[in-house]
Design an enzyme around this catalytic site. Structure first.
Site, PDB file in Angstrom:
ATOM      1  N   GLY A 145       0.918  -1.109  -0.075  1.00 43.56           N
ATOM      2  CA  GLY A 145       0.016   0.024   0.076  1.00 43.56           C
ATOM      3  C   GLY A 145       0.810   1.244   0.132  1.00 43.56           C
ATOM      4  O   GLY A 145       2.159   1.154  -0.415  1.00 43.56           O
ATOM      5  N   CYS A 146       0.317   2.489   0.499  1.00 49.17           N
ATOM      6  CA  CYS A 146       0.992   3.578   0.553  1.00 49.17           C
ATOM      7  C   CYS A 146       2.457   3.475   1.202  1.00 49.17           C
ATOM      8  O   CYS A 146       2.419   2.893   2.391  1.00 49.17           O
ATOM      9  CB  CYS A 146       0.185   4.592   0.942  1.00 49.17           C
ATOM     10  SG  CYS A 146       1.031   6.208   1.181  1.00 49.17           S
ATOM     11  N   PHE A 147       3.328   3.915   0.529  1.00 44.66           N
ATOM     12  CA  PHE A 147       4.622   3.835   1.014  1.00 44.66           C
ATOM     13  C   PHE A 147       5.072   4.663   2.388  1.00 44.66           C
ATOM     14  O   PHE A 147       5.885   4.328   3.206  1.00 44.66           O
ATOM     15  CB  PHE A 147       5.899   3.963  -0.025  1.00 44.66           C
ATOM     16  CG  PHE A 147       5.630   5.090  -0.790  1.00 44.66           C
ATOM     17  CD1 PHE A 147       5.189   6.147  -0.548  1.00 44.66           C
ATOM     18  CD2 PHE A 147       6.266   5.167  -2.109  1.00 44.66           C
ATOM     19  CE1 PHE A 147       5.042   7.350  -1.381  1.00 44.66           C
ATOM     20  CE2 PHE A 147       6.032   6.026  -2.890  1.00 44.66           C
ATOM     21  CZ  PHE A 147       5.644   7.091  -2.706  1.00 44.66           C
ATOM     22  N   TRP A 148       4.378   5.453   2.583  1.00 44.49           N
ATOM     23  CA  TRP A 148       4.590   6.461   3.687  1.00 44.49           C
ATOM     24  C   TRP A 148       4.566   5.740   5.154  1.00 44.49           C
ATOM     25  O   TRP A 148       5.321   5.749   5.740  1.00 44.49           O
ATOM     26  CB  TRP A 148       3.667   7.638   3.699  1.00 44.49           C
ATOM     27  CG  TRP A 148       3.609   8.589   2.724  1.00 44.49           C
ATOM     28  CD1 TRP A 148       4.576   8.696   1.773  1.00 44.49           C
ATOM     29  CD2 TRP A 148       2.409   9.388   2.407  1.00 44.49           C
ATOM     30  NE1 TRP A 148       4.530   9.872   1.058  1.00 44.49           N
ATOM     31  CE2 TRP A 148       3.029  10.213   1.186  1.00 44.49           C
ATOM     32  CE3 TRP A 148       1.257   9.673   2.712  1.00 44.49           C
ATOM     33  CZ2 TRP A 148       2.207  11.077   0.414  1.00 44.49           C
ATOM     34  CZ3 TRP A 148       0.463  10.742   1.997  1.00 44.49           C
ATOM     35  CH2 TRP A 148       0.965  11.406   0.941  1.00 44.49           C
ATOM     36  N   TYR A 158      -4.554  12.348   6.026  1.00 46.05           N
ATOM     37  CA  TYR A 158      -4.447  10.794   5.438  1.00 46.05           C
ATOM     38  C   TYR A 158      -3.455  10.409   6.201  1.00 46.05           C
ATOM     39  O   TYR A 158      -3.627   9.128   6.659  1.00 46.05           O
ATOM     40  CB  TYR A 158      -3.762  11.001   4.111  1.00 46.05           C
ATOM     41  CG  TYR A 158      -3.513   9.787   3.499  1.00 46.05           C
ATOM     42  CD1 TYR A 158      -4.220   9.005   2.632  1.00 46.05           C
ATOM     43  CD2 TYR A 158      -2.308   8.955   3.736  1.00 46.05           C
ATOM     44  CE1 TYR A 158      -4.330   7.755   2.150  1.00 46.05           C
ATOM     45  CE2 TYR A 158      -2.025   7.851   3.128  1.00 46.05           C
ATOM     46  CZ  TYR A 158      -3.065   7.207   2.316  1.00 46.05           C
ATOM     47  OH  TYR A 158      -2.841   5.783   1.818  1.00 46.05           O
TER      48      TYR A 158
END
Length: 215
Positions: free
Chosen positions: A44-47, A189
């Site tokens: 998913g989102c790499f953050w 987010y």
């Protein structure tokens, strides 16, 4: 459902406009130190992935980027079209004498939902798919064993759909994506999607964290 991504990307671009121009250039990959190993995952989102792995003892550095596709040196915009084949990924530089590859896999499967196909929470598309990239046959077997353990644990109600893929190349993401959770902890987010995933990883990795307690 790309509305959230479009809104978020517009916010990122407007924020980056106030930073130095080179913030939109790719980050530099660190050199591997003697005795160090490297692992690459997409969840998913790499953050959130970057922040979660970075909190583990034995991990020196984590870089956000793109892997698994067929377009060289992709940009965030290109990957977001879901046409490059790449997934948002992280590359983990770690000391195997302090933390093992199996323990990284435990963190990986705890820090995102490996049972949702081409989706993580509100983020949809193959660029958000779950992938464990292997560099050796031993790593491949370790990934398969971790998937079996995860399925047998019944921790998730559905079976794992994580891809098991040979590592080819990792392209670092733009500089403004690096350490994003730490730099923007109040971003909506981050608060609603990223930090809950980080907390899941921390809960599963108690005793292996650089800093115990509430994040």
């Amino acid at each position: 459902m790309r509305i959230l991504q479009i809104i978020l990307f517009s916010w990122l671009i407007s924020s980056a406009a106030f930073a130095q121009d080179d913030e939109t250039a790719p980050a530099t990959l660190p050199k591997v130190k003697p005795g160090e190993a490297v692992a690459t995952f997409a969840g998913g989102c790499f953050w959130a992935q970057e922040e979660g792995f970075d909190q583990l003892k034995g991990v020196r550095e984590v870089i956000s980027g793109y892997a698994g596709g067929n377009v060289p040196n992709p940009t965030y915009q290109q990957v977001g079209t879901d046409k490059t084949g790449h997934a948002e990924s992280v590359q983990v530089y770690y000391d195997p004498k302090v933390i093992s590859y199996d323990e990284l896999l435990t963190a990986f499967f705890a820090g995102h939902d490996p049972t949702t196909l081409n989706r993580q929470g509100p983020d949809r598309g193959r660029d958000y798919r779950s992938v464990a990239f292997y560099r050796t046959s031993a790593e491949k077997q370790a990934i398969l064993a971790a998937i079996q353990r995860t399925n047998e644990s019944k921790h998730y109600p559905n079976p794992v759909v994580t891809e098991v893929a040979p590592f080819s190349v990792f392209y670092p993401a733009e500089k403004y994506h690096q350490n994003y959770c730490k730099l923007h902890p109040e971003q909506p987010y981050i608060q609603s999607v990223s930090l809950p995933k980080v907390e899941k990883l921390r809960h599963a990795m108690q005793g292996k964290l650089k800093k115990e307690g509430i994040y």
